[in-house]
Write a protein that holds these residues in place. Structure first.
Motif, PDB file in Angstrom:
ATOM      1  N   THR A   1      72.109  13.092  45.951  1.00 55.28           N
ATOM      2  CA  THR A   1      71.965  11.565  45.833  1.00 55.28           C
ATOM      3  C   THR A   1      72.430  10.454  44.461  1.00 55.28           C
ATOM      4  OG1 THR A   1      70.181  12.194  44.295  1.00 55.28           O
ATOM      5  CG2 THR A   1      69.168  12.527  46.796  1.00 55.28           C
ATOM      6  N   THR A   2      73.456  10.996  43.759  1.00 55.02           N
ATOM      7  CA  THR A   2      73.634  10.177  42.649  1.00 55.02           C
ATOM      8  C   THR A   2      74.931   9.458  43.002  1.00 55.02           C
ATOM      9  OG1 THR A   2      75.061  12.007  41.811  1.00 55.02           O
ATOM     10  CG2 THR A   2      72.874  11.076  41.317  1.00 55.02           C
TER      11      THR A   2
ATOM     12  N   ASN B   1      72.051   7.852  54.615  1.00 55.39           N
ATOM     13  CA  ASN B   1      71.447   7.624  53.782  1.00 55.39           C
ATOM     14  C   ASN B   1      72.035   9.148  52.488  1.00 55.39           C
ATOM     15  OD1 ASN B   1      69.100   7.450  51.332  1.00 55.39           O
ATOM     16  ND2 ASN B   1      68.168   6.609  52.437  1.00 55.39           N
TER      17      ASN B   1
ATOM     18  N   GLU C   1      66.740  10.637  46.893  1.00 56.82           N
ATOM     19  CA  GLU C   1      66.226   9.599  45.707  1.00 56.82           C
ATOM     20  C   GLU C   1      65.098   8.637  45.824  1.00 56.82           C
ATOM     21  OE1 GLU C   1      67.828   8.677  41.382  1.00 56.82           O
ATOM     22  OE2 GLU C   1      69.323   7.955  43.564  1.00 56.82           O
ATOM     23  N   ASP C   2      64.176   7.972  45.546  1.00 61.18           N
ATOM     24  CA  ASP C   2      63.169   6.793  45.524  1.00 61.18           C
ATOM     25  C   ASP C   2      62.484   6.875  47.199  1.00 61.18           C
ATOM     26  OD1 ASP C   2      64.305   5.576  42.265  1.00 61.18           O
ATOM     27  OD2 ASP C   2      66.209   5.028  43.717  1.00 61.18           O
ATOM     28  N   SER C   3      62.342   7.577  47.709  1.00 64.65           N
ATOM     29  CA  SER C   3      61.815   7.722  48.614  1.00 64.65           C
ATOM     30  C   SER C   3      60.027   7.927  48.182  1.00 64.65           C
ATOM     31  CB  SER C   3      61.672   9.071  49.889  1.00 64.65           C
ATOM     32  OG  SER C   3      60.964   9.243  50.316  1.00 64.65           O
ATOM     33  N   GLU C   4      59.969   6.550  49.548  1.00 65.90           N
ATOM     34  CA  GLU C   4      58.403   6.333  49.416  1.00 65.90           C
ATOM     35  C   GLU C   4      57.128   7.414  50.090  1.00 65.90           C
ATOM     36  OE1 GLU C   4      56.391   4.452  47.352  1.00 65.90           O
ATOM     37  OE2 GLU C   4      58.139   3.464  46.821  1.00 65.90           O
TER      38      GLU C   4
ATOM     39  N   ARG D   1      54.165   3.413  47.904  1.00 66.32           N
ATOM     40  CA  ARG D   1      53.081   2.117  48.061  1.00 66.32           C
ATOM     41  C   ARG D   1      52.794   1.148  49.350  1.00 66.32           C
ATOM     42  NH1 ARG D   1      57.869  -0.014  43.358  1.00 66.32           N
ATOM     43  NH2 ARG D   1      58.894   2.089  45.416  1.00 66.32           N
TER      44      ARG D   1
END
Length: 348
Positions: free
Chosen positions: A31-32, A275, A303-306, A335
């Motif tokens: 994911t980086t 993705n 990474e950064d998944s809601e 969120r």
């Protein structure tokens, strides 16, 4: 014999845990790197269907045994018992958008199974507002996306099934739209190891899409000191975008399966074209093949998944020669709050 069965189940469990941990670690590392998030059209094709699948973290590629298989793995409709199944799914999607799925399948002994399906995402009508008319111009606008497909699947052996779907895809907002065609492909294999199923699928392999329509038309008035032509018909040019292609590999293990209790574990690796890679996993507890409780985790390693934890429940029972299934699935979106899926299936 009992020792052999116990050892076999232990080996399968180790494979499951090892696969999840190893792939999750590798995907977290990946994911980086640069990914292509937000670079494909028809994002509604990535929304899962069916309360059961949602409750199990969308890890459904290797389960595929009901009508929602036309979405998750087309090969699965060949595993539907009886004459076939009809099903419907509804969700009040994010921002009060309606999301619906409906499908019906038929089995023909010796020929295979066919299914017709439709997916719809609809934005409610709203007033057209401009700077000059902030209260409305008297017009209303809406937006909708739709995918209509035909699926064919067949059991090539008692362990191996194959299936594919051809579908028409359209996205529309007010007076502009984008059309495309895509194919889904899937396989299912019941391994010699008791209760273990392997599966693979490719979704949304198709044409590129771009918007066109009368809302893109414009009159051009080039400046000219000599008084050249005015009101020249023109059109805004839109880019072409790929569909959200996704390759999946899944495992499903019926750890316990008897008349009283059922325990199903499932996991799958996802490789999307827009993705980074991620893992979905789920579990289902059943009592007398009638009442079910489910849980799962979606997008592990992304990474950064809601998205994240899911849960659900279901009930299945026989009524006058048919089998009814009612399922509920809950997906947390951080969120963005949450979405609930309700689905109904009828086998005949």
């Amino acid at each position: 014999m009992n020792q052999g069965i116990t050892l076999q189940r232990l080996v399968i469990l180790i494979l499951f845990l090892g696969g999840i941990l190893t792939q999750g670690t590798l995907f977290a590392q990946n994911t980086t790197s640069i990914n292509r998030a937000g670079t494909t059209a028809a994002q509604f094709l990535k929304i899962g269907v069916g309360g059961r699948a949602i409750g199990m973290g969308n890890a459904y590629t290797a389960i595929a045994e009901d009508i929602t298989a036309v979405f998750w793995n087309p090969a699965g409709i060949a595993r539907i018992p009886g004459n076939g199944e009809a099903g419907f799914n509804h969700a009040n999607w994010l921002a009060d958008i309606d999301f619906d799925f409906a499908a019906v399948s038929f089995n023909s002994p010796g020929l295979g199974s066919v299914s017709a399906s439709i997916i719809s995402l609809r934005v409610p009508d709203d007033v057209v507002r401009t700077f000059e008319n902030p209260e409305g111009t008297g017009q209303v606008w809406d937006a909708a996306s739709i995918a209509a497909g035909i699926t064919y699947a067949r059991n090539l052996t008692d362990r191996f099934a194959i299936g594919f779907t051809g579908k028409f895809v359209q996205e529309r907002i007010f007076n502009i739209r984008a059309n495309g065609f895509a194919v889904d492909f899937g396989v299912l294999f019941d391994t010699p190891m008791e209760g273990l199923t392997l599966a693979a699928s490719i979704s949304n392999f198709g044409t590129k899409m771009h918007l066109n329509g009368r809302d893109l038309f414009v009159d051009i008035n080039p400046s000219s000191e000599d008084g050249g032509a005015t009101n020249i018909p023109g059109e805004y040019r839109t880019e072409y975008f790929e569909m959200p292609l996704n390759m999946k590999f899944g495992l499903a293990w019926h750890a316990i399966e008897n008349d009283d209790l059922q325990l199903l574990l499932t996991t799958e690796a996802n490789q999307p074209n827009d993705n980074a890679e991620y893992i979905n996993s789920g579990v289902e507890f059943g009592f007398k093949n009638t009442v079910f409780l489910r849980g799962g985790y979606k997008t592990l390693g992304l990474e950064d998944s809601e998205q994240g934890f899911t849960f659900g429940a279901g009930i299945r029972y026989d009524v006058v020669g048919t089998n009814l299934a009612f399922d509920f699935g809950y997906q947390d979106y951080g969120r963005l709050e949450n979405v609930q899926f309700v689905s109904l299936g009828i086998r005949y």
